[in-house]
Write an enzyme that holds these catalytic residues in place. Structure first.
Site, PDB file in Angstrom:
ATOM      1  N   ASP A 148       0.838  -1.197   0.000  1.00  0.00           N
ATOM      2  CA  ASP A 148       0.000   0.000   0.000  1.00  0.00           C
ATOM      3  C   ASP A 148       0.873   1.248   0.000  1.00  0.00           C
ATOM      4  O   ASP A 148       1.891   1.284  -0.701  1.00  0.00           O
ATOM      5  CB  ASP A 148      -0.952  -0.028   1.206  1.00  0.00           C
ATOM      6  CG  ASP A 148      -2.329   0.506   0.861  1.00  0.00           C
ATOM      7  OD1 ASP A 148      -2.456   1.734   0.740  1.00  0.00           O
ATOM      8  OD2 ASP A 148      -3.263  -0.297   0.700  1.00  0.00           O
ATOM      9  N   HIS A 179      -4.011   5.766   3.681  1.00  0.00           N
ATOM     10  CA  HIS A 179      -4.649   4.523   3.241  1.00  0.00           C
ATOM     11  C   HIS A 179      -3.895   3.298   3.742  1.00  0.00           C
ATOM     12  O   HIS A 179      -4.492   2.342   4.265  1.00  0.00           O
ATOM     13  CB  HIS A 179      -4.760   4.491   1.718  1.00  0.00           C
ATOM     14  CG  HIS A 179      -5.661   3.420   1.199  1.00  0.00           C
ATOM     15  ND1 HIS A 179      -5.213   2.155   0.892  1.00  0.00           N
ATOM     16  CD2 HIS A 179      -6.990   3.414   0.942  1.00  0.00           C
ATOM     17  CE1 HIS A 179      -6.227   1.418   0.457  1.00  0.00           C
ATOM     18  NE2 HIS A 179      -7.316   2.158   0.477  1.00  0.00           N
ATOM     19  N   SER A 344     -11.706  -2.038  -0.565  1.00  0.00           N
ATOM     20  CA  SER A 344     -10.335  -1.937  -0.061  1.00  0.00           C
ATOM     21  C   SER A 344     -10.315  -1.965   1.457  1.00  0.00           C
ATOM     22  O   SER A 344      -9.259  -2.130   2.066  1.00  0.00           O
ATOM     23  CB  SER A 344      -9.670  -0.655  -0.572  1.00  0.00           C
ATOM     24  OG  SER A 344     -10.335   0.489  -0.083  1.00  0.00           O
TER      25      SER A 344
END
Length: 892
Positions: A148, A179, A344
């Site tokens: 990520d 994120h 996600s």
């Protein structure tokens, strides 16, 4: 999520892992003696640089002909596996907004009490992870990788950050967008907002920049490093439709072969079907969808089926499993918690659960932990949701405790996904939407074979169909195709199901099962014999008597190209945020709403996955051709003409735009040939359609028409459609025109005033053909001492006079049909209807549906009846040539 090719950069894949000097020598050896002089291998400054690798990134800054020569030589080198373009990946973080608050209730209205599901304080408690924690199962001993945007080393939520690596061109290991922190927190946070496996060993792979940019080569290096580090579980909360980024796909397979359990989001492109993202749609990957706290599949969650198999099946079952993905709490950038939604978010929840479950069996010698056994345990433990079908929920909702129990008792075996096929069970949509009958196109079910016995396996003997004689199984024709070799951990089976002649008038249920045996090599020092596993696939089908011809529609899937064989642009040019046509154009994907409408109207819709030469036209009332991109073979053109004129098959075509100037404006740079290339086709392949319809005096043009208009009480929108430039005239024809804008001119010449002026445009044509002109045309040519011309050489103008001459016969036919109650007179051929835009049937960006128009056209093609609305709109002219340019003219 989007990708684009990087100019001048190529990924050179080798047949094995080699040190840098060896790889360079292979490239040097391949290019020796060529005209390529300006080449270099890009340095990769990352943690994998000191290890052997199976690829290099090569730049070629040469003229096109020199570069082509160099690429050809590289591909012939025995140590080089393939050459692929380098791709840049851009991910836009599209967080799903929270649902709006309900409007205040009027004091004069009463609402019954409803059970409200509160958002849980800890998502881990809702899924009962704390039960395993109380048993000492906390993720310890499992290596989990998070691919990520990175993670801060000092973040207070994490106990065991084993390693952080950076694979980007930014000189930082930290997360700049939050994120990566959120995803890692869902998996392994130990404070505030708990993760599922707080004692797992975290390996942070920073593969995206703060601007959400990555490259294929970054992923390949990071994947290789994950293999070297013997990662157990890998979460990838990204995805995209580009499943032909072959180096990426191959490397995911290699990860699985090395026992890395990959968990990936299936995408946020719902509620449309056929919108699965890669790599979550691969057989060896656990693809995860999202749901809300009321146990409903989230609207944003992508739906199956997979589109790899089309048109040779209905696609494999995906997602594999679903879990909560709406308003889930996770770690914030510098501490504290925040809520996010999306697949996600659902993906790391499953990755965390997988890590937790895996840690509970590490000390059990009989449990073989691998990608197949873990997926089998998740499937066995999943809870099926009541109101969602198989392509929405996969095998159901994640249940950690049941999956833990299944894995603890696991013994290596073979299973199937789905495990059975039942045409009577609502869960099995779309198979439940239409019964089978004699002469129907076979239904093709695509099944995944999961092999927990070994990374490699093979199907021994042949799968066998066992009909149940007491359940009418002998009425079914069942044939099976399959992958003889299974690698890694998986393979496929395609089951073709039809009804034989003995079932022509039968109504009821037919059943049977298929048996399949897989063999894998012995595992470990103590095994001497191969491992064998046999599995059964039960089939239950509802059969009805053969429907009448006028109720049967044949959908042409064969000429719709599935994404991505090349560059297929969007059908509606105004939708710039979604540039690719990648949803397969199938009746169960972006044309699902149309399919449902037709079934509710009493029609039977069958899918043609083969050329026109492979179906019996006498069984069908109408062939439905919508937005075709593929060419038509000459034999197909000839057969369709014969089917229409001699077998009374009718045809409805919904076309789309095609304009070479517009295509040049949306061209792309193809790194394989180092040239700018236009799309493979426009919204539809109009030149191919003109070849198909030329024998009937019909042609489409290159005007890209756009605009709103009315057809009586129906408000319509023509979204980047084509115009009709040639159509026969007479009593047997209907032609409808409307004033529309020239969108193509607005794109190619934005300042041109004419682009803002509406012009008369022919958009709909309807033609009653006559069998006489097939015979008379040939007879006239033979009588003149000439051989009949091939169909492709026949000019529409040659038929014009003949079509005018048959007007009187068609008028007589209509009169006779009326007198005989709608029964067609022998001279009449089939009917053809052509509309220039398909967007009004396509649910992708549907603005003004035209299902009513499809109903009217089907009424015409099936019964010869023209509705009063269409008859009143008829402006059929006295000449075939409607506009000045045909496609042949425009291309010259």
């Amino acid at each position: 999520f989007s990708t684009k090719i990087v100019q001048n950069e190529y990924i050179v894949q080798f047949n094995g892992y080699y040190k840098p000097k060896e790889r360079e020598s292979f490239i040097q050896s391949a290019l020796n003696g060529s005209k390529v002089q300006k080449w270099r291998i890009l340095p990769r400054n990352n943690p994998a640089q000191d290890f052997p690798s199976d690829f290099d990134v090569l730049t070629l800054e040469e003229a096109i002909e020199f570069a082509d020569d160099g690429l050809a030589l590289l591909r012939t080198h025995p140590s080089i596996k393939s050459i692929s373009p380098q791709r840049m990946v851009h991910r836009a973080l599209k967080y799903q907004p929270a649902p709006p608050a309900p409007p205040p209730q009027s004091p004069n209205r009463h609402t019954n009490r409803r059970l409200l599901r509160a958002i849980p304080r800890q998502i881990t408690a809702l899924l009962k992870a704390d039960v395993l924690w109380s048993m000492g199962i906390t993720g310890q001993g499992v290596k989990v990788a998070v691919f990520d945007t990175g993670l801060a080393k000092s973040h207070p939520h994490f106990k065991r950050i084993k390693e952080r690596t950076n694979w980007t061109n930014e000189k930082t290991l930290d997360d700049g967008v939050s994120h990566g922190t959120f995803v890692a927190g869902i998996i392994a946070s130990s404070k505030e907002c708990f993760g599922f496996a707080p004692d797992a060993e975290l390996h942070i792979f920073r593969v995206f920049t703060n601007n959400q940019v990555s490259y294929t080569s970054w992923f390949l290096d990071a994947f290789n490093y994950a293999i070297l580090k013997k990662i157990n579980v890998l979460n990838l909360s990204i995805g995209g439709p580009d499943f032909l980024d072959q180096p990426f796909v191959d490397k995911v397979l290699e990860l699985s072969a090395n026992r890395v359990i990959m968990v990936s989001a299936i995408g946020n492109d719902g509620p449309l079907y056929g919108t699965l993202n890669n790599p979550g749609d691969q057989m060896d990957v656990i693809g995860v969808g999202g749901m809300d706290y009321a146990d409903n599949i989230a609207k944003f969650s992508s739906r199956g089926m997979t589109t790899w198999e089309l048109p040779y099946g209905y696609g494999r079952l995906k997602p594999d499993i679903v879990t909560y993905g709406s308003q889930v709490k996770g770690s914030n950038l510098n501490g504290g918690c925040k809520s996010l939604s999306g697949t996600s978010v659902a993906s790391p929840m499953v990755a965390g659960a997988v890590t937790l479950i895996a840690s509970g069996v590490l000390d059990r010698p009989g449990v073989d932990l691998n990608p197949a056994s873990m997926k089998q345990a998740l499937i066995e433990g999943a809870e099926r949701l009541a109101d969602n079908n198989m392509f929405e929920q996969g095998h159901g909702k994640l249940n950690i405790l049941r999956s833990m129990k299944a894995l603890a008792a696991y013994r290596p075996r073979v299973t199937l996904s789905p495990a059975y096929l039942d045409f009577t069970e609502d869960y099995m949509w779309p198979y439940t939407t239409q019964s089978l009958y004699y002469s129907a196109m076979p239904v093709i079910a695509n099944v995944t074979i999961l092999n927990g016995m070994g990374v490699f396996g093979r199907v021994i003997n042949r799968p066998t169909w066992h009909p149940y004689s007491n359940e009418h199984g002998e009425l079914l024709n069942v044939s099976i195709s399959y992958s003889e070799q299974l690698w890694p951990w998986s393979g496929w089976m395609a089951v073709h199901i039809g009804v034989n002649e003995a079932g022509r008038g039968f109504e009821g249920i037919a059943q049977g099962h298929i048996t399949l045996t897989v063999q894998s090599p012995p595992q470990g020092e103590n095994e001497r014999e191969p491992r064998n596993g046999t599995v059964s696939f039960a089939i239950k089908v509802r059969i009805i008597p053969q429907p009448p011809r006028q109720k049967r529609i044949l959908w042409d899937q064969y000429h719709s190209l599935r994404y991505p064989p090349g560059y297929l642009p969007r059908d509606n040019l105004k939708i710039k945020s979604d540039p690719l046509d990648w949803r397969a154009d199938h009746v169960h994907t972006n044309f699902k709403d149309m399919y449902t409408h037709l079934r509710n109207a009493g029609y039977y819709v069958e899918v043609l996955g083969a050329p026109y030469t492979c179906f019996n036209a006498s069984h069908y009332g109408t062939l439905l051709v919508v937005d075709p991109e593929e060419e038509f073979f000459p034999a197909e053109v000839a057969k369709l003409r014969e089917d229409v004129l001699e077998r009374q098959l009718s045809v409805i075509v919904f076309a789309d735009w095609y304009n070479t100037s517009v295509m040049r404006r949306i061209k792309f740079y193809d790194e394989n040939t180092r040239q700018w290339w236009m799309p493979d086709t426009g919204g539809a392949n109009v030149p191919a359609l003109n070849d198909l319809l030329r024998g009937f005096g019909i042609a489409l043009g290159d005007r890209v028409a756009d605009g709103y208009f009315d057809m009586r009480d129906h408000r319509m929108y023509y979204a980047s459609g084509a115009n009709i430039v040639r159509f026969p005239v007479g009593e047997g024809t209907i032609l409808v025109e409307r004033d529309l804008l020239d969108e193509g001119l607005a794109i190619t010449q934005p300042d041109e005033p004419r682009s803002k002026v509406r012009t008369r445009t022919a958009i709909l044509g309807m033609l009653q053909t006559d069998r006489r002109f097939n015979r008379e045309d040939a007879m006239n040519r033979v009588d003149a001492g000439k051989e009949p011309l091939p169909e492709d050489d026949r000019d529409g103008d040659d038929l014009g006079q003949l079509l005018r001459e048959r007007t009187k016969a068609v008028k007589q036919h209509n009169s006779t049909t009326a007198r005989t109650g709608g029964r067609p007179e022998l001279l009449a051929g089939g009917r053809i209807a052509l509309y220039g835009d398909s967007n009004c049937l396509d649910s992708t960006h549907l603005e003004k549906p035209c299902f009513w128009l499809l109903d009217s056209l089907l009424e015409y093609t099936m019964t010869a009846h023209v509705t009063s609305l269409l008859r009143d709109l008829n402006v059929s002219r006295q000449v075939e040539q409607i506009e000045g340019r045909t496609w042949k003219d425009s291309l010259e």
